[in-house]
Structure formats: structure tokens, C-alpha cells
Motif scaffolding. Structure first.
Motif, PDB file in Angstrom:
ATOM      1  N   ALA A 103      26.145  43.660  47.978  1.00 27.09           N
ATOM      2  CA  ALA A 103      27.555  43.664  48.376  1.00 27.09           C
ATOM      3  C   ALA A 103      28.283  43.360  46.892  1.00 27.09           C
ATOM      4  CB  ALA A 103      27.821  42.429  48.991  1.00 27.09           C
ATOM      5  N   ALA A 104      29.554  43.819  47.026  1.00 22.64           N
ATOM      6  CA  ALA A 104      30.780  43.775  45.928  1.00 22.64           C
ATOM      7  C   ALA A 104      31.816  42.982  46.320  1.00 22.64           C
ATOM      8  CB  ALA A 104      30.777  44.781  45.455  1.00 22.64           C
ATOM      9  N   VAL A 105      32.146  42.002  45.698  1.00 27.80           N
ATOM     10  CA  VAL A 105      33.616  41.352  46.010  1.00 27.80           C
ATOM     11  C   VAL A 105      34.337  42.013  44.973  1.00 27.80           C
ATOM     12  CG1 VAL A 105      34.893  39.216  46.087  1.00 27.80           C
ATOM     13  CG2 VAL A 105      32.303  39.521  47.055  1.00 27.80           C
ATOM     14  N   CYS A 106      35.473  42.485  45.279  1.00 27.63           N
ATOM     15  CA  CYS A 106      36.491  43.368  44.586  1.00 27.63           C
ATOM     16  C   CYS A 106      37.690  42.760  44.773  1.00 27.63           C
ATOM     17  CB  CYS A 106      36.470  44.750  44.838  1.00 27.63           C
ATOM     18  SG  CYS A 106      35.080  45.326  44.976  1.00 27.63           S
ATOM     19  N   ASN A 107      38.531  42.426  43.767  1.00 28.08           N
ATOM     20  CA  ASN A 107      40.105  42.215  43.590  1.00 28.08           C
ATOM     21  C   ASN A 107      40.881  43.663  43.469  1.00 28.08           C
ATOM     22  OD1 ASN A 107      38.723  39.608  43.513  1.00 28.08           O
ATOM     23  ND2 ASN A 107      40.783  38.729  42.571  1.00 28.08           N
TER      24      ASN A 107
ATOM     25  N   GLY B 245      52.626  43.427  44.705  1.00 25.96           N
ATOM     26  CA  GLY B 245      53.068  41.976  44.626  1.00 25.96           C
ATOM     27  C   GLY B 245      52.057  41.111  44.576  1.00 25.96           C
ATOM     28  N   GLY B 246      50.555  41.666  44.539  1.00 24.77           N
ATOM     29  CA  GLY B 246      49.492  40.589  44.237  1.00 24.77           C
ATOM     30  C   GLY B 246      48.321  41.288  44.111  1.00 24.77           C
ATOM     31  N   GLU B 247      47.288  40.596  44.877  1.00 28.81           N
ATOM     32  CA  GLU B 247      45.784  41.120  44.719  1.00 28.81           C
ATOM     33  C   GLU B 247      45.469  40.868  46.094  1.00 28.81           C
ATOM     34  OE1 GLU B 247      43.418  39.752  41.577  1.00 28.81           O
ATOM     35  OE2 GLU B 247      44.474  40.750  40.089  1.00 28.81           O
TER      36      GLU B 247
ATOM     37  N   ALA C  55      40.549  45.664  40.106  1.00 23.55           N
ATOM     38  CA  ALA C  55      41.015  44.825  38.980  1.00 23.55           C
ATOM     39  C   ALA C  55      39.952  43.716  38.591  1.00 23.55           C
ATOM     40  CB  ALA C  55      42.413  44.375  39.139  1.00 23.55           C
ATOM     41  N   LYS C  56      38.919  43.465  39.575  1.00 22.54           N
ATOM     42  CA  LYS C  56      38.017  42.457  39.138  1.00 22.54           C
ATOM     43  C   LYS C  56      36.919  42.902  40.247  1.00 22.54           C
ATOM     44  CE  LYS C  56      37.160  37.678  39.131  1.00 22.54           C
ATOM     45  NZ  LYS C  56      37.453  36.167  39.814  1.00 22.54           N
ATOM     46  N   LEU C  57      35.658  42.698  39.508  1.00 21.27           N
ATOM     47  CA  LEU C  57      34.318  43.320  40.471  1.00 21.27           C
ATOM     48  C   LEU C  57      33.331  42.163  40.063  1.00 21.27           C
ATOM     49  CD1 LEU C  57      32.736  45.236  41.869  1.00 21.27           C
ATOM     50  CD2 LEU C  57      32.347  46.561  39.689  1.00 21.27           C
ATOM     51  N   GLU C  58      32.748  41.765  41.463  1.00 21.98           N
ATOM     52  CA  GLU C  58      31.681  40.947  41.334  1.00 21.98           C
ATOM     53  C   GLU C  58      30.503  41.504  42.222  1.00 21.98           C
ATOM     54  OE1 GLU C  58      30.750  36.212  41.517  1.00 21.98           O
ATOM     55  OE2 GLU C  58      32.836  36.777  41.625  1.00 21.98           O
ATOM     56  N   LEU C  59      29.413  41.640  41.713  1.00 17.87           N
ATOM     57  CA  LEU C  59      28.192  42.242  42.407  1.00 17.87           C
ATOM     58  C   LEU C  59      27.303  40.967  43.154  1.00 17.87           C
ATOM     59  CD1 LEU C  59      27.230  45.080  40.217  1.00 17.87           C
ATOM     60  CD2 LEU C  59      28.422  45.240  42.579  1.00 17.87           C
ATOM     61  N   LYS C  60      27.215  40.885  44.307  1.00 11.07           N
ATOM     62  CA  LYS C  60      26.539  39.817  44.771  1.00 11.07           C
ATOM     63  C   LYS C  60      25.567  40.419  45.713  1.00 11.07           C
ATOM     64  CE  LYS C  60      30.056  36.112  44.880  1.00 11.07           C
ATOM     65  NZ  LYS C  60      30.728  35.492  45.805  1.00 11.07           N
ATOM     66  N   GLY C  61      23.884  40.733  45.122  1.00 14.31           N
ATOM     67  CA  GLY C  61      23.057  41.016  45.809  1.00 14.31           C
ATOM     68  C   GLY C  61      23.505  42.530  46.474  1.00 14.31           C
TER      69      GLY C  61
END
Lengths: 386, 262
Positions: free
Chosen positions: B153-157, B162-164, B145-151
Motif C-alpha cells: 500500500a501507499a500513504v500519500c499526502n 487550503g491544506g493536505e 506531495a508526500k509519499l510513503e510506501l508500506k508493503g
């Protein structure tokens, strides 16, 4: 069948607009009605889609999809809310067309890109309290003073005036000559001293349409803002009307299509005397008449638009399409309200809103009577070719 | 950053689906076909990644010639080019066989990220992305539901009950996109015009390096035996000739005991 005559990319674009209407416009039609305006994030999407500049050529930042493309989009937008038409119609029609048809290259470069993108809104100041159908009886004057023209007078029923940046204004530059070389078109920008917004108008329907009076008090307009030649304003104005009339027909057809869907949906679920009312011939005939007339209006509108885009200039065709479609849509609204019975008279069924909104279309940009005048003149002069 | 989107064409959400006479498929005439809505989030995200980081975006679809129209929609939104996996041998592929075909393209294209929709809205299997990650030996993050690419790697929600949940994964990886990740843009008219000139490469069995028995009906390990329509809704209950208060009592009783909704 007419789809064969329309470029595929335009049909694909109209599909995109339909998707936008379904996803972003239809769900908020009540909100638009209550607030009397379209929420800004949705207006931004209208800008992003390029809908302000459909009729403006690509070299001035528009989409250049011609009258046909514009009509198909206008039809699709009617499924959302009438407010979308009044928002974009002026920039695509009478607000930009005078500059496009008769303006100088410098004026086109200066104004059209911002009108195309929707960064600026335009309005068209022709109608006056004493000059409606008889536009030539206007009293707003323009008097030459050095390198300026000084404009004085009052216009009313001006769509988008309170939010407009670019005003196309028709004024008498020669009281004797009037339509025969005495009316001149000017571009007046918002903020010009002497240009004032008067009373806001309240409407029977089309609640999200913004209209007001426009007052000119010794409003000094630089001479480079004259559109075309001095004295040719009336001819320019008349030339810009055709495209508006065909697209008004398209809007009416969109409304009527949506109403027919509402009518047929309701007839299938409303049970009386033990069966859905859609089983009764009286209802079936009303639906059949609506569908037939919508089809007829649609054929007329598309034919008029395609012929306009091919360079054919027959004002009578635009008038016939507008006359027939606006009268047709009002009949459809009346029948669909009747199909809904008492519920149709209730605000919650939404049919009454269409009924009120559509009444405008038999008046705006030339009443039904004026359209008949245009058509009959063409017939009597043996000019009409089908 | 090279992003590859696996897209499926499905019937429009409003299409009225009728089961074909043989019971093994649906009647395809008069159906409007669209890009599966979850895949639109994948297409949008791919375009946004490219807009932020530069690179290339590719859309890949398995299907008959019909799917090209939806591929053009992705290209009109802004994807750079397409790979259309089309071969008579692919007909009747199950999710695993489809994943094998897609994997053959991905091995050649070598993207940093593969984005898919969370599930296709027609069969609701949500299997192909997981198979794909398995075949490629890549990590997989489901329902992003949310994606951030860092070098690298990727950080994903991730959407969970009940949540994320927030996870980090190495690249390359396979991700499936969920509603809320972004708001897909509409294809603009200039976009539609440009899309006509963008390349859609054909990818047949010969290019996949797979055997005829790996794909299509021959390779399908799950076979569809048939489809059943939804049962008709039972008729409603009507209460007549009673006092209103008694009717209400009856309705409440039935809602509680029969429908078990209150």
C-alpha cells in the motif's frame, strides 16, 4: 562551432550546471552578497556536482573534464555570483595543480581525493607584501632541520586561507639561487604548529571571497611534504598559472554575457524621449560593441583551453585570453552601467556590483601588465604560434 | 519494487513560443526542449524509492526521436532504463490515445507503481494519468506531495485547497507528483556518462497490440482546431499635469472600479 570539438557529455554537464545556476544560484545572489558567503546547502550541491575537482583526473576522484570543461562551467557559474568562482577555483587550479603536476604518487593519493570532493579546501601561498608581480622577491624562508623544513614568513592576499585545510606554500630554500633553483613548494596542513591565519582582507568588490594573511612561525614541515624536487617550486608554480588564467578569462566572459543581457533588457524597457532607449543608435552601438568583444574573448578562451587540453603549452595564449577577457569585461560593465544611467549607479540595479567585482580580474593571477610581459617575451623570442 | 515513470518532453519554461503558420501547432525550430518539470519530481521519487527498497526504475515516453535527449536526462539522474514509444502512427495522439500507448507498455512491464508529473507544462491537460488508471483498472492518486510506501500500500499526502489530504491506496496504482514531493537531483557527470550505455527500447505500434485507428490523429477523440496567441496587453494609463493628490485619487478610483483589484 567550437562545440564540435568538445565531448557531448561535457556539454550536457555544462547544461546541468546552467540549470543549477538558474535554479539555485541566481535567486540568492543578493543573499550571498549580504552574508559574504554561499549558504551551506548550496555549497553541498556544488560538492555533489563534483565542481571542486573538475581538473583532477577521475582516478583521484575528480571529474577529469580538463581545462575546456572547467572553463565552460566557470563561465556558467559567473551568471550566479562571483563567489562560486573563488570557492572552487583554488581546488581546481593552483591549489591542486602543483600536486598534480609535480607531486609524488603518495601525495596525490593523500590529498587529491578530498580536494576533488570538496571535503577539503586548498589555498596557494605565493604572494607576499613585498612580492606581488615580482613573486621571486619573496622573503619567506625554509631551512632544513633533520627530516623537517622550518618555514618562517608572511604571505598575504591568500584566497580561501581562513577556510583552507591544505596550504601549498612557496618558500626560499636557497636565498642565493632564488628562481634558479632556490624556491621550494611545500604542502602544509591546517593545524600544523606555527601555521597561523593573520588579518582578514576587506575588498572593494567580490565580497564573498575569503582572503587573509598567512603567517609561518617556525612552522615544521615533514620533508615528505615537499612537492616535486627541492628548488623546483618556482617552476612548478609558474606551470600551474596557465590553467587559472584561462579560467579567469572564462569567468569574465560569463560576467560580461550576463551584463549584456542586463543592458539589453533595460534598454528595451527604459523609455526616454517617447521611446525605449534601445531605439537610439548610441545605445545600440554600445550593445553591439559589447557583443562583439564578448564573442572575440570567447573564441580566444575556448581556443586556448582546447590547445591546453591537447597538451600544447604556450603561456602566451593563456595570458592573451586573460588579458583580453578581463579588460573586455570591465569595458562591458562600464558601458552597461552607462546604459542604465543614474539607475546604474544605484546598488539595487546590481550593475555597480559587477563593476566593482570585475576590477579584480585585471589584477588577480597576474596583472594586465604582467600578461603583456609574458606575451611580448613570447613574441620577441619568436616562440608564439597562433 | 518496480517503479515506472511516464515522462513528457515540453518546451523550456523560458522558450518563446510562436504559433506555426497553419495555426495548428507551434514553431519547433530554435526551441530548447526539456523534461516537463513536474515529471522531474516523478523521476526523483522513483530513484529514491529504488535507493530505499531496491528494485528497478523505467522511464517511458511517447514522442519522436527528439524526446530521447530528455529520456537520457532521466537516465543520467539515475533511472535504470527507458522505453521509447515511437511510430509514425502515434503522431497527433490526444491524451487518451497517448494513455493507450503508455498502458500497453505498463501491461508488459508490470510495475508496482506508475509515477507521472501532475501535468505537463505545455498543454496543461493533466489527463493522461487518469486515462491510464482507467485503462489499467488501477487506483489513481492525484497531486502527491508526500509519499510513503508500506508493503502493498501507499500513504500519500495530497495537495488540496487550503491544506493536505492523507489517503491510502493499494498497489499497483498511478500517482501524479506535485511540487514539494522532493527536490530533483542534478544529473552528475558520471551519471551522464553511464546514461549513454543504458538501454532505451523502442516500442512501435506493432508492440502495443493497438489498431492504427486507436492512436495518432486517427484515434484522437479531441482534435486541436487551432491556437491563439495571448492578446496584446492594453496600453497603460498615464496621468499628467495634475496635482499628485488628485492623481492618487484617480489611480485608486480606477484600481477599485475598473481593475477591481482593491
Amino acid at each position: 562551432m567550437y562545440k564540435a570539438a568538445i565531448p557531448k557529455e561535457i556539454l550536457e554537464f555544462v547544461d546541468t550546471v546552467r540549470k543549477f545556476v538558474k535554479k539555485d544560484c541566481e535567486p540568492i545572489d543578493e543573499l550571498i552578497e549580504q552574508q559574504g558567503k554561499i549558504p551551506e546547502p548550496v555549497v553541498q550541491k556544488v560538492r555533489d556536482l563534483g565542481l571542486y575537482g573538475m581538473t583532477i583526473p577521475t582516478e583521484y576522484g575528480g571529474l577529469g573534464i580538463g581545462a575546456t570543461g572547467y572553463c565552460l562551467v566557470a563561465k556558467a557559474l559567473s551568471w550566479g555570483h562571483g563567489a562560486f568562482r573563488s570557492l572552487i577555483a583554488v581546488n581546481n587550479g593552483i591549489g591542486s595543480q602543483a600536486i598534480l603536476l609535480s607531486g609524488s604518487e603518495e601525495q596525490k593519493q593523500r590529498f587529491l581525493p578530498d580536494l576533488s570532493s570538496g571535503k577539503k579546501l586548498s589555498c596557494f601561498c605565493l604572494t607576499e607584501p613585498g612580492a606581488g608581480s615580482d613573486a621571486a622577491s619573496m622573503t619567506t624562508t625554509a631551512v632544513k632541520d633533520g627530516k623537517f623544513w622550518v618555514v618562517n614568513g608572511l604571505k598575504h592576499f591568500i584566497t580561501n586561507a581562513p577556510i583552507a585545510d591544505v596550504f601549498t606554500v612557496l618558500a626560499l630554500s636557497d636565498k642565493e639561487k632564488r628562481t634558479k633553483g632556490g624556491i621550494t613548494a611545500f604542502i602544509i596542513e591546517k593545524g600544523t604548529p606555527g601555521l597561523k591565519i593573520g588579518q582578514l582582507h576587506q575588498h572593494m568588490g567580490s565580497k564573498a571571497m575569503v582572503q587573509s594573511e598567512v603567517i609561518f612561525e617556525d612552522c615544521r614541515v615533514p620533508e615528505e611534504n615537499v612537492i616535486g624536487k627541492v628548488g623546483e617550486g618556482f617552476r612548478t608554480a609558474m606551470k600551474t598559472l596557465d590553467i587559472g588564467r584561462v579560467t579567469l578569462a572564462a569567468s569574465c566572459i560569463g560576467y560580461a554575457e550576463k551584463l549584456l543581457k542586463m543592458g539589453s533588457d533595460y534598454a528595451k524597457i527604459r523609455v526616454q524621449f517617447g521611446k525605449p532607449i534601445a531605439d537610439f543608435q548610441a545605445i545600440q552601438w554600445m550593445l553591439a560593441d559589447c557583443a562583439t568583444e564578448i564573442y572575440a574573448a570567447d573564441c580566444m578562451m575556448i581556443d586556448a583551453a582546447l590547445r591546453y587540453d591537447s597538451g600544447e603549452r604556450q603561456s602566451a595564449l593563456a595570458s592573451m585570453a586573460k588579458l583580453y577577457a578581463s579588460e573586455m569585461a570591465c569595458k562591458v560593465a562600464d558601458r552597461v552601467l552607462q546604459i542604465h544611467g543614474g539607475m546604474g549607479y544605484m546598488v539595487e540595479a546590481k550593475v555597480e556590483r559587477y563593476y566593482r567585482d570585475l576590477r579584480l580580474y585585471r589584477i588577480v593571477e597576474g596583472t594586465s601588465e604582467i600578461q603583456r610581459l609574458v606575451i611580448s617575451r613570447s613574441v620577441l623570442k619568436d616562440e608564439l604560434t597562433f | 519494487m518496480k517503479v515506472l515513470v511516464c515522462m513528457k518532453q515540453t518546451p523550456d519554461t523560458e522558450a518563446s513560443i510562436k504559433i506555426a503558420a497553419d495555426g495548428k501547432g507551434i514553431e519547433e525550430q530554435n526551441i530548447k526542449w526539456i523534461m516537463s518539470p513536474y515529471d522531474e519530481y516523478a523521476v526523483e521519487e522513483a530513484i529514491r524509492i529504488k535507493e530505499k527498497q531496491t528494485g528497478e526504475t523505467v522511464v517511458v515516453t511517447v514522442g519522436t526521436d527528439r524526446v530521447v535527449e530528455s529520456m537520457r536526462t532521466a537516465l543520467a539522474m539515475g533511472i535504470d532504463r527507458g522505453v521509447h514509444c515511437v511510430d509514425p502512427a502515434f503522431l497527433g495522439s490526444d491524451a487518451l490515445a497517448t494513455a493507450k500507448i503508455l498502458a500497453s507498455v505498463i501491461k508488459t512491464e508490470n510495475p508496482d507503481v506508475v509515477l507521472c508529473g501532475r501535468q505537463a507544462i505545455d498543454l496543461d491537460q493533466a489527463q493522461a494519468p487518469a486515462y491510464l488508471a482507467e485503462i489499467l483498472g488501477w487506483p489513481q492518486v492525484y497531486s502527491v506531495a508526500k509519499l510513503e510506501l508500506k508493503g502493498n500500500a501507499a500513504v500519500c499526502n495530497r495537495r488540496i485547497e487550503g491544506g493536505e489530504e492523507i489517503v491510502e491506496t493499494s498497489l499497483p496504482c498511478v500517482m501524479t507528483c506535485d511540487k514539494g514531493l522532493n527536490e530533483p537531483r542534478y544529473a552528475s557527470l558520471p551519471g551522464i556518462m553511464k546514461a549513454k550505455k543504458k538501454e532505451i527500447k523502442k516500442w512501435a505500434l506493432a508492440q502495443t497490440g493497438l489498431a492504427e485507428t486507436d492512436v495518432g490523429t486517427a484515434g484522437a477523440k479531441v482534435k486541436t482546431l487551432g491556437y491563439l496567441p495571448l492578446p496584446d496587453r492594453p496600453p497603460g494609463k498615464v496621468f499628467k499635469e495634475m496635482e499628485t493628490a488628485d492623481m492618487v485619487k484617480q489611480v485608486v478610483k480606477l484600481l477599485r472600479e475598473e481593475a477591481k483589484v482593491i
